[in-house]
Design an enzyme around this catalytic site. Structure first.
Site, PDB file in Angstrom:
ATOM      1  N   HIS A 112       0.793  -1.236   0.000  1.00  0.00           N
ATOM      2  CA  HIS A 112       0.000   0.000   0.000  1.00  0.00           C
ATOM      3  C   HIS A 112       0.816   1.271   0.000  1.00  0.00           C
ATOM      4  O   HIS A 112       0.246   2.360  -0.038  1.00  0.00           O
ATOM      5  CB  HIS A 112      -0.920   0.039   1.222  1.00  0.00           C
ATOM      6  CG  HIS A 112      -2.141  -0.799   1.095  1.00  0.00           C
ATOM      7  ND1 HIS A 112      -3.296  -0.334   0.542  1.00  0.00           N
ATOM      8  CD2 HIS A 112      -2.374  -2.086   1.429  1.00  0.00           C
ATOM      9  CE1 HIS A 112      -4.210  -1.286   0.553  1.00  0.00           C
ATOM     10  NE2 HIS A 112      -3.672  -2.369   1.087  1.00  0.00           N
ATOM     11  N   LYS A 166      -9.151  14.192   3.891  1.00  0.00           N
ATOM     12  CA  LYS A 166      -8.347  12.964   3.927  1.00  0.00           C
ATOM     13  C   LYS A 166      -7.399  13.116   5.099  1.00  0.00           C
ATOM     14  O   LYS A 166      -7.364  14.179   5.719  1.00  0.00           O
ATOM     15  CB  LYS A 166      -7.567  12.786   2.619  1.00  0.00           C
ATOM     16  CG  LYS A 166      -6.801  14.030   2.172  1.00  0.00           C
ATOM     17  CD  LYS A 166      -6.113  13.848   0.819  1.00  0.00           C
ATOM     18  CE  LYS A 166      -7.064  13.892  -0.335  1.00  0.00           C
ATOM     19  NZ  LYS A 166      -7.122  12.667  -1.107  1.00  0.00           N
ATOM     20  N   ARG A 167      -6.659  12.075   5.435  1.00  0.00           N
ATOM     21  CA  ARG A 167      -5.665  12.225   6.503  1.00  0.00           C
ATOM     22  C   ARG A 167      -4.773  13.421   6.213  1.00  0.00           C
ATOM     23  O   ARG A 167      -4.479  13.727   5.055  1.00  0.00           O
ATOM     24  CB  ARG A 167      -4.798  10.955   6.596  1.00  0.00           C
ATOM     25  CG  ARG A 167      -5.525   9.765   7.178  1.00  0.00           C
ATOM     26  CD  ARG A 167      -6.054  10.054   8.566  1.00  0.00           C
ATOM     27  NE  ARG A 167      -4.955  10.210   9.502  1.00  0.00           N
ATOM     28  CZ  ARG A 167      -4.651   9.330  10.457  1.00  0.00           C
ATOM     29  NH1 ARG A 167      -5.386   8.259  10.634  1.00  0.00           N
ATOM     30  NH2 ARG A 167      -3.640   9.540  11.263  1.00  0.00           N
ATOM     31  N   LYS A 207       0.174  14.640   1.065  1.00  0.00           N
ATOM     32  CA  LYS A 207      -1.150  14.927   0.500  1.00  0.00           C
ATOM     33  C   LYS A 207      -1.332  16.424   0.234  1.00  0.00           C
ATOM     34  O   LYS A 207      -2.316  16.836  -0.370  1.00  0.00           O
ATOM     35  CB  LYS A 207      -2.243  14.392   1.426  1.00  0.00           C
ATOM     36  CG  LYS A 207      -2.287  12.848   1.478  1.00  0.00           C
ATOM     37  CD  LYS A 207      -3.373  12.359   2.442  1.00  0.00           C
ATOM     38  CE  LYS A 207      -3.431  10.841   2.577  1.00  0.00           C
ATOM     39  NZ  LYS A 207      -4.279  10.207   1.536  1.00  0.00           N
ATOM     40  N   THR A 217      -8.683   6.624  -2.662  1.00  0.00           N
ATOM     41  CA  THR A 217     -10.011   6.119  -2.969  1.00  0.00           C
ATOM     42  C   THR A 217     -11.042   7.233  -2.842  1.00  0.00           C
ATOM     43  O   THR A 217     -12.111   7.153  -3.459  1.00  0.00           O
ATOM     44  CB  THR A 217     -10.420   4.947  -2.058  1.00  0.00           C
ATOM     45  OG1 THR A 217     -10.113   5.285  -0.705  1.00  0.00           O
ATOM     46  CG2 THR A 217      -9.696   3.673  -2.455  1.00  0.00           C
ATOM     47  N   LYS A 220     -14.648   8.367  -4.924  1.00  0.00           N
ATOM     48  CA  LYS A 220     -15.950   8.678  -4.310  1.00  0.00           C
ATOM     49  C   LYS A 220     -16.468  10.018  -4.832  1.00  0.00           C
ATOM     50  O   LYS A 220     -17.657  10.162  -5.143  1.00  0.00           O
ATOM     51  CB  LYS A 220     -15.816   8.744  -2.784  1.00  0.00           C
ATOM     52  CG  LYS A 220     -15.307   7.471  -2.121  1.00  0.00           C
ATOM     53  CD  LYS A 220     -14.944   7.721  -0.645  1.00  0.00           C
ATOM     54  CE  LYS A 220     -14.115   6.595  -0.066  1.00  0.00           C
ATOM     55  NZ  LYS A 220     -13.496   6.951   1.230  1.00  0.00           N
TER      56      LYS A 220
HETATM   57  C1  LIG Z   1     -12.226   7.064   1.587  1.00  0.00           C
HETATM   58  C2  LIG Z   1     -11.772   7.492   2.917  1.00  0.00           C
HETATM   59  C3  LIG Z   1     -10.416   7.733   3.155  1.00  0.00           C
HETATM   60  C4  LIG Z   1      -9.368   7.638   2.078  1.00  0.00           C
HETATM   61  O1  LIG Z   1      -9.212   8.928   1.523  1.00  0.00           O
HETATM   62  P1  LIG Z   1      -8.015   9.288   0.516  1.00  0.00           P
HETATM   63  O2  LIG Z   1      -8.361  10.663   0.082  1.00  0.00           O
HETATM   64  O3  LIG Z   1      -8.073   8.297  -0.595  1.00  0.00           O
HETATM   65  O4  LIG Z   1      -6.774   9.230   1.299  1.00  0.00           O
HETATM   66  C5  LIG Z   1     -10.032   8.128   4.421  1.00  0.00           C
HETATM   67  N1  LIG Z   1     -10.928   8.279   5.415  1.00  0.00           N
HETATM   68  C6  LIG Z   1     -12.239   8.071   5.221  1.00  0.00           C
HETATM   69  C7  LIG Z   1     -13.181   8.267   6.347  1.00  0.00           C
HETATM   70  C8  LIG Z   1     -12.708   7.664   3.976  1.00  0.00           C
HETATM   71  O5  LIG Z   1     -14.016   7.447   3.796  1.00  0.00           O
END
Ligand SMILES: *Cc1c(COP(=O)(O)O)cnc(C)c1O
Length: 836
Positions: free
Chosen positions: A383, A575-576, A581, A683, A687
């Protein structure tokens, strides 16, 4: 198993924000409604122990959850029976994280019972939209990796892949984030405080897990050496099962999470002898294993606990699945034919050594035979390429905690290196790089290499990531085993991220494409393309977005007391929080935009709301400082009368799955701006696109595949490519200071932040942060700034032309079908697990 069995319950998963269902289905369900109401009342009375007169909302939530769980049981048992009698191969998904979120609406809508439940409860004067919010998120994961595991569980159930998820039932999931004076504070997460209605405690399913001690070897009558591990400390693993329902109730699989308990129930003798504390200490030590997700690893004790967690859940899971296999097949010779074990990252990589130990020491297999069985059974998903995230364990710690495993790892390594020498490979540098033991920084076990060697498949999670894996972390192993690395681009489950999160859009899709779109979105969503050319449809598309934006505006008002204009462009970065990022790059743009508005307040500005959310790791100071900077910038801009609300900045606390479900359907612009080469897949990018947001992003991770599917002209791609980033890092000529000096805009932004313009009470707060990107700029923030600014101008230009904007938006939804986790799981199932 087929997914078409429930035509009569084609009920409007998409009806959950007050949309009405068709008359037909209403008639079909009058009986179902009455039956469901009866079940809820029985649960309330006999399981919760309350009568309807004085039941609280929590009581109602539990009664509904229990009634829903009941609805899965028959199908669950059928699936379990079919798996035994059908003799299909089983897939085991081992993951230290499952970021599930809430399950009530998920289960109800997959069962086709959401509207039934709504009506049944309305008849009891209970509003399902109120009680569904009482369910705590199961936040047993950090971010993308854990959420992927949750999406995979749902897709495997949908596709009828016989599978079990294995993980840890943490008492406390990921911390709750509170923002105090702009700073992140971590609070204990307490999802189990009111009980967990979804799980079944299986007190009878328990295994003993050993730690420490020593190893002795004896030679038996046949002259074979046998090893005995005399572990010093035993911990019991107890199973907790949660049924995971697939779409239309097609399949129900089991998520089995392990809880740690002391080996002996209680030291009564010790207690009675007066050692009250000592009697409890052993219990506390054992239970600490399943106490928290990701214990702080800044101390040695914290690191050891993390390794104990990894071994604990792997050992329990392997014992469990071998027992199941032996019961069904009688011999482990056929293990790989009937079992696939997928390792989600290196966290379960100790499975390689543990499976070898069980086969050789316990089941008396000859080494090479055991090795063939092990590698044929295991497969591994990588990952990350970030060096700090590649797990290694000190040899000393391994020897102390898992002495027999350390011996086995040495032996695997010896055979591996011998084998290479036999193949004529003597290059010392190469042998050092592919060894399981790193010798440079104190001796450490490389878990990535162990997982690679112990598996028949090692996959990356997007095309670019896989390509970089071959070139970087596994370059030498890849040369030796060129067939092993393969790519499986991540996906998301549309049930949660479209049908549940965005009922308005879902209903619009069903209206135009028919209900079939819910069953076959991967192909049918494409049929939306012609509608992108129709003004009336674009209008409807924009209307559903506006409704979602109004909802999010209410959430922002409630949680932050900030009012935002729902017609403004919602520019979302959630996101985190991590330097790679590049939330910082977005903040620099925010400040640049702010300065531009201030210098030309009468300009033709596109009203924008910058929405941020995300948690920083508790010990990651730089990330926490970026949160503080976001809030400092927000306070300054939101309070500035010259801006007149043309720009607003909000940081929503405690990002989790439920908050993501509120935010993503309301986004116009999706920020996916990682330094190219560092985001393995992402991911949330999928979405957002599925819900019609336009992406501003770098050519990184799955953004690359998204641009292939969606078309570059419907995204805003900018910045250095992975190759260019690499060239700048290698050559020494990258000079951030020169870039800053050459950009008036960037210099103004940085000097405002550095000089305390956003932190007047503490003017030195961001000196280090700004100097960091000016001197090293590891993440190429300065290098990409101008390109990002230009891309943001294109965003505004498109936004000013609604026909073009909404055309692109519709096409994003239409062309995102490939990112369904059903597609991803089919690829795993066919190419790695061979179960389809
Ligand atoms: C989808 C999701 C992530 C992953 O987000 P990325 O932008 O791909 O890092 C992290 N936290 C939550 C709550 C999510 O639903």
């Amino acid at each position: 198993m087929n997914g078409r069995g429930c035509r009569e319950s084609l009920l409007c998963v998409f009806a959950n924000r007050g949309l009405s269902m068709t008359q037909e289905s209403a008639n079909a369900t009058a009986q179902e409604v009455a039956a469901f109401r009866e079940r809820v009342l029985r649960k309330l009375t006999y399981s919760v122990g309350k009568d309807p007169e004085n039941a609280s909302d929590y009581d109602w939530f539990h009664a509904v959850a229990l009634a829903t769980r009941d609805s899965t049981i028959d199908r669950w048992m059928d699936c379990t029976r079919e798996a035994y009698t059908g003799g299909q191969k089983r897939v085991y998904y081992l993951s230290l994280e499952f970021l599930i979120g809430r399950l009530l609406v998920d289960s109800l809508s997959n069962l086709g019972l959401f509207e039934v439940a709504r009506e049944a409860l309305a008849g009891l004067d209970v509003d399902i939209d109120r009680i569904r919010l009482l369910e705590p998120d199961a936040a047993l994961g950090n971010g993308g990796l854990g959420r992927l595991a949750a999406c995979f569980m749902e897709s495997m159930a949908t596709l009828g892949v016989v599978s079990h998820g294995y993980g840890i039932r943490y008492d406390h999931g990921l911390f709750r984030q509170a923002i105090v004076d702009g700073w992140q504070h971590e609070q204990t997460e307490t999802w189990l405080d009111f009980g967990n209605p979804w799980e079944f405690e299986r007190s009878e399913v328990k295994y003993l897990i050993g730690f420490g001690g020593s190893v002795t070897a004896t030679t038996n009558e046949q002259g074979e050496v046998q090893h005995f591990w005399h572990w010093a400390e035993g911990v019991r693993a107890i199973a907790y099962d949660t049924p995971i329902v697939g779409w239309r109730g097609a399949g129900v699989n089991t998520l089995r999470l392990w809880r740690a308990r002391p080996e002996a129930d209680f030291h009564l003798a010790r207690f009675n002898a007066g050692d009250h504390i000592g009697a409890a200490a052993e219990e506390a030590r054992a239970e600490s294993i399943s106490r928290v997700l990701y214990p702080a690893d800044s101390t040695e004790a914290g690191q050891e606990l993390r390794l104990r967690q990894e071994y604990f859940f792997v050992a329990a899971s392997l014992q469990d699945l071998l027992r199941r296999h032996l019961k069904q097949r009688g011999s482990l010779d056929s293990l790989p034919e009937y079992t696939s074990i997928q390792l989600n990252d290196t966290h379960p990589a100790i499975a390689v050594a543990e499976l070898m130990r069980l086969l050789v020491d316990v089941h008396s297999y000859e080494w090479q035979h055991a090795w063939r069985l092990t590698t044929a059974t295991l497969s591994y998903t990588n990952h990350t390429l970030l060096p700090e995230a590649l797990e290694t364990w000190p040899v000393g710690l391994m020897e102390r905690l898992l002495p027999r495993h350390m011996q086995i790892i040495y032996l695997i390594n010896a055979y591996h290196l011998d084998n290479l020498r036999e193949r004529g490979i003597h290059d010392a540098e190469l042998l050092r790089s592919v060894s399981l033991i790193e010798e440079d920084h104190g001796r450490r076990v490389r878990m990535g290499n162990l997982a690679f060697l112990g598996s028949h498949s090692t996959n990356g999670v997007s095309g670019l990531h896989t390509q970089l894996m071959r070139k970087t972390v596994f370059t030498d192993l890849h040369r030796l085993y060129p067939q092993r690395i393969n790519s499986k681009t991540n996906g998301i489950t549309f049930r949660r991220w479209l049908y549940q999160a965005n009922p308005q859009l879902t209903q619009l899709l069903v209206e135009h494409l028919g209900e079939e779109v819910l069953d076959e979105p991967e192909t049918r969503l494409r049929q939306l393309e012609p509608y992108a050319e129709q003004a009336a449809f674009r209008q409807r598309f924009a209307e559903q977005r506006l409704a979602n934006k109004r909802h999010l505006a209410n959430v922002i008002q409630e949680r932050l007391g900030i009012s935002v204009d729902p017609t403004a462009l919602f520019d979302v970065h959630v996101k985190r929080i991590h330097e790679y990022k590049r939330q910082l790059l977005n903040l620099l743009h925010t400040v640049a935009l702010y300065q531009a508005i201030r210098s030309d307040p009468g300009g033709n500005w596109v009203p924008r709301v910058k929405i941020f959310a995300g948690k920083a790791a508790a010990s990651y100071h730089q990330a926490k400082l970026i949160i503080k900077l976001t809030n400092d910038i927000a306070n300054t801009i939101n309070a500035d009368p010259t801006v007149r609300g043309l720009l607003k900045v909000v940081f929503l606390p405690n990002y989790n799955v439920s908050l993501a479900e509120d935010i993503i359907p309301a986004a116009d612009l999706s920020e996916q701006i990682s330094t190219a080469g560092l985001e393995a897949s992402g991911t949330s990018n999928m979405k957002f696109a599925l819900n019609g947001a336009l992406t501003i992003g770098t050519l990184d991770g799955a953004n690359v595949e998204m641009s292939e599917q969606i078309g570059l002209e419907h995204m805003f791609i900018f910045g250095l490519t992975a190759q260019e980033v690499n060239a700048r890092k290698q050559g020494n000529e990258y000079n951030a200071e020169a870039i800053i000096a050459g950009s008036h805009r960037l210099s103004e932004v940085l000097s405002a932040i550095r000089g305390g313009g956003f932190s007047p009470g503490d003017p030195g707060r961001y000196v280090g942060l700004v100097d960091g990107i000016s001197w090293h700029d590891t993440f190429m923030v300065c290098a990409d700034f101008e390109a990002y600014w230009q891309a943001q101008l294109e965003v505004e230009e498109r936004w000013r032309d609604p026909a073009r904007w909404w055309r692109s938006s519709v096409l994003n939804t239409a062309r995102t079908g490939w990112f369904s986790s059903d597609r991803t799981i089919r690829e795993y199932a066919r190419e790695i697990w061979k179960v389809m």
